[in-house]
Design an enzyme around this catalytic site. Structure first.
Site, PDB file in Angstrom:
ATOM      1  N   SER A 185      19.832  32.031  47.043  1.00  0.00           N
ATOM      2  CA  SER A 185      20.626  29.925  46.665  1.00  0.00           C
ATOM      3  C   SER A 185      21.100  30.404  49.143  1.00  0.00           C
ATOM      4  O   SER A 185      19.914  30.677  49.523  1.00  0.00           O
ATOM      5  CB  SER A 185      22.044  30.230  46.592  1.00  0.00           C
ATOM      6  OG  SER A 185      22.306  28.495  46.509  1.00  0.00           O
ATOM      7  N   ASP A 348      16.628  24.664  37.437  1.00  0.00           N
ATOM      8  CA  ASP A 348      17.870  24.190  38.675  1.00  0.00           C
ATOM      9  C   ASP A 348      18.576  22.606  38.459  1.00  0.00           C
ATOM     10  O   ASP A 348      17.785  22.021  39.393  1.00  0.00           O
ATOM     11  CB  ASP A 348      17.325  25.234  39.781  1.00  0.00           C
ATOM     12  CG  ASP A 348      18.283  25.597  41.186  1.00  0.00           C
ATOM     13  OD1 ASP A 348      19.763  24.928  40.917  1.00  0.00           O
ATOM     14  OD2 ASP A 348      18.341  26.335  41.680  1.00  0.00           O
ATOM     15  N   HIS A 381      20.833  26.543  38.931  1.00  0.00           N
ATOM     16  CA  HIS A 381      21.246  27.640  39.794  1.00  0.00           C
ATOM     17  C   HIS A 381      21.794  29.141  39.488  1.00  0.00           C
ATOM     18  O   HIS A 381      21.193  29.623  40.111  1.00  0.00           O
ATOM     19  CB  HIS A 381      22.058  26.769  40.640  1.00  0.00           C
ATOM     20  CG  HIS A 381      21.759  27.000  42.143  1.00  0.00           C
ATOM     21  ND1 HIS A 381      20.778  27.027  42.955  1.00  0.00           N
ATOM     22  CD2 HIS A 381      22.958  27.691  42.852  1.00  0.00           C
ATOM     23  CE1 HIS A 381      21.069  27.493  43.975  1.00  0.00           C
ATOM     24  NE2 HIS A 381      21.985  27.925  44.221  1.00  0.00           N
TER      25      HIS A 381
END
Lengths: 401, 401
Positions: A185, A348, A381
């Site tokens: 991320s 995600d 995610h």
């Protein structure tokens, strides 16, 4: 913690998930647990990309494995938005929790500490300043000129600034070239930025649940998520130091992150049958669905652990992110010479895979050595953290070749 | 209006888009424009699924084409969340705007008014009560018992209630069986609910940008989007009648809808180069990205046209949606005998395709006659309106066979 890495999405440990969101990864005490120590890195007169000079930058870091004599086996790991440098191992044998990527960092693991010296540092403006194991410099830091917290006098920070602080750390260790930079991320943001800023130092990038730039849609969504803070009178326009923190307002940002870091299917397993289990929602629109108070409580708890202005600065850094920080992403990635392994998460909801496909396609078109492979898990995610070990072989081969 | 239906995503008419979000679809005045007339449908003692009896329900409707003598050529069209019954045609020759699905409803078009009698009605608790062409019954309606607006005494409404009001309209026209029910987004919710509630009346369902149920994730996101209203002191706990409306708070919901109804790539074409075109965002975290004031202004304008409590009731109806309103989606779809054509939008950010795939797979597993085909356009959710004409042949064949 039970993490089920299957395509069926049948089983999961919801409260394990919640614990992890709170940066606490439970794992049984193992004989082979790595014991790690947090260290300080201090650098003077740090010039930010905005042109401001910070007299002192002090960030925390830790390392796993051993730096070889050639100093060419170092892998830098950068952390995600609400994370910190505790990527693997434990601080003591009594510690209940290991670092967030402990499943892939350690002896014999995907990022093998028998081979590599893995360095992980706290970002600038890290949100976890209340955590005794986190060291960072940001708006809550005392400005040596005024002996008061910088507050909003602290310069706006970009991902490049985070990279530059890490660069100062790495060069202080006399490391001329890294073996790789990795991150999930916002950690991927930094890893890719490293490759664009210091191509001669970065032969490989492991980008997990990463993107090339924050698009207008995501910029606006993040502004929405922080609006409650900026409109809150107890934020005092950013100058709440000496008063209480606007934690309830910060919780709005955390609600957004908690929700979007996972997939609907995971939440449905916990909150399913809401329709008939909670008739209150059919009696009055004032009554909220069962997921709402849960979300509010979890977000408020996490918000109380974080520093509000730091989170706003992090948000802005993410909003302004474009690899290379050039006028276009195409120009921004041009300088990259690193091989890049993109591991986005198929499901995600925070950074949908179209973002990753975009930078992958641009780099491929430019003839770069890029690989794209999706993590297939139930979390969305968070599969970049929870089920990343499913890509252990891919990562191991990528780092070895 | 220039709508470019390509895979390159290169061209689009941004302000055309904005106009449509505001329920105004510009199109040139054509000789063959259908002229349509808004009608009232009134029914007494309407019992809602919550058990409350409404003495009077009054909803608007319009129709295109001619009902044949067998009364078996009617297609019912239900509208989306912020929409109304104006699906096609114009109210007068001087009218600048046509209904939202005018590209597929009309003589010779996908839903051919030379063959079918197309009926479109305003939903219960429709948000556009200030529009002189919209008739609905909801919290702003005068409660005959008190001679004051119902306010939050109005019962919570589900998608099934919307369907039941339409059912009363259809049976009042002496139509025993529809040819099909069609709808986009919340219109698809109603179309699928029709098939579950009245299977003997619905042989075909055209589900555009539709889903089977609102999952916990989306329920929570919607609660987030309405939180600003419920926390606003000028909402007066829902009892703002006789005072001014909490429009600024309602704008929060519209900001969410405006953003998520489209794809990041579309916004990027308009707001691109934000990073270097707007250095203010690098000077202070208080300065917002250029998309933010645009979004706020557009949302505030749209909010001023809508009725706040109606939008909250609509939100709750959507939150509680599960086809068939049974304990599980599997049970809910069991009664459906209709052939269903699912046309989700590939790039949908509001109702991502995983939702559509879920109901499609469940129905397929149950041996139902279902077809799944993605709309491929640049807009995301709005492709169900803007570029739906790309599926004209598919729709025409589906309705004919």
């Amino acid at each position: 913690m039970v993490i089920t890495n299957t395509r069926t999405h049948r089983r999961f440990n919801f409260f394990g998930y919640l614990a992890l969101i709170c940066c606490i990864v439970s794992s049984p005490l193992m004989a082979e647990d790595m014991l790690v120590k947090k260290q300080h890195f201090k650098t003077l007169n740090f010039k930010t990309t905005s042109g401001t000079v910070l007299p002192l930058v002090d960030i925390g870091w830790e390392a796993y494995g051993t730096l070889n004599s050639a100093k060419d086996n170092a892998i830098l790991v950068a952390h995600y938005f609400t994370g910190n440098s505790h990527a693997a191992g434990k601080y003591s044998k009594d510690d209940k929790n290991a670092g967030y990527w402990d499943s892939i960092i350690g002896p014999g693991k995907a990022i093998d500490t028998n081979k590599y010296y893995v360095i992980s540092s706290d970002s600038l403006v890290n949100g976890n300043v209340k955590d005794p194991n986190v060291f960072t410099t940001g708006p809550s830091t005392i400005n040596p000129k005024t002996q008061k917290p910088y507050g909003l006098d602290f310069p706006v920070i970009t991902i490049r600034d985070m990279v530059n602080a890490q660069h100062a750390l790495i060069t202080s260790l006399d490391i001329k070239k890294l073996h790789a930079v990795a991150g999930a991320s916002m950690g991927s943001h930094q890893a890719l930025e490293w490759a664009a800023a210091y191509p001669e130092m970065v032969p490989k990038v492991l980008s997990v649940i990463g993107i090339g730039e924050t698009d207008s849609f995501a910029q606006a969504v993040l502004s929405q998520a922080t609006k409650r803070i900026k409109q809150d009178p107890t934020w005092y326009g950013g100058d709440y130091y000496g008063k209480s923190e606007p934690t309830a307002a910060l919780a709005g940002l955390l609600e957004h992150m908690l929700l979007h870091s996972q997939h609907g299917a995971v939440l449905d397993q916990h909150f399913k049958k809401v329709l008939y289990d909670d008739p209150a929602t059919r009696l009055s629109i004032k009554n909220e669905l069962v997921i709402v108070p849960w979300l509010e409580k979890a977000a408020l708890k996490r918000a109380s652990q974080l520093e509000t202005n730091h989170m706003l600065y992090l948000t802005r850094a993410v909003q302004l992110f474009r690899v290379g920080h050039k006028a276009t992403l195409e120009e921004g990635v041009e300088s990259i010479t690193a091989k890049v392994l993109f591991l986005p998460s198929k499901n995600d909801m925070l950074l949908p895979v179209y973002n990753t496909k975009k930078i992958y396609n641009i780099m491929k078109k430019q003839g770069k050595d890029v690989t794209y492979e999706e993590i297939d898990g139930p979390w969305g995610h968070l599969d970049g953290i929870f089920t990343i070990a499913q890509k252990s072989d891919t990562i191991k081969k990528f780092l070895a070749n």
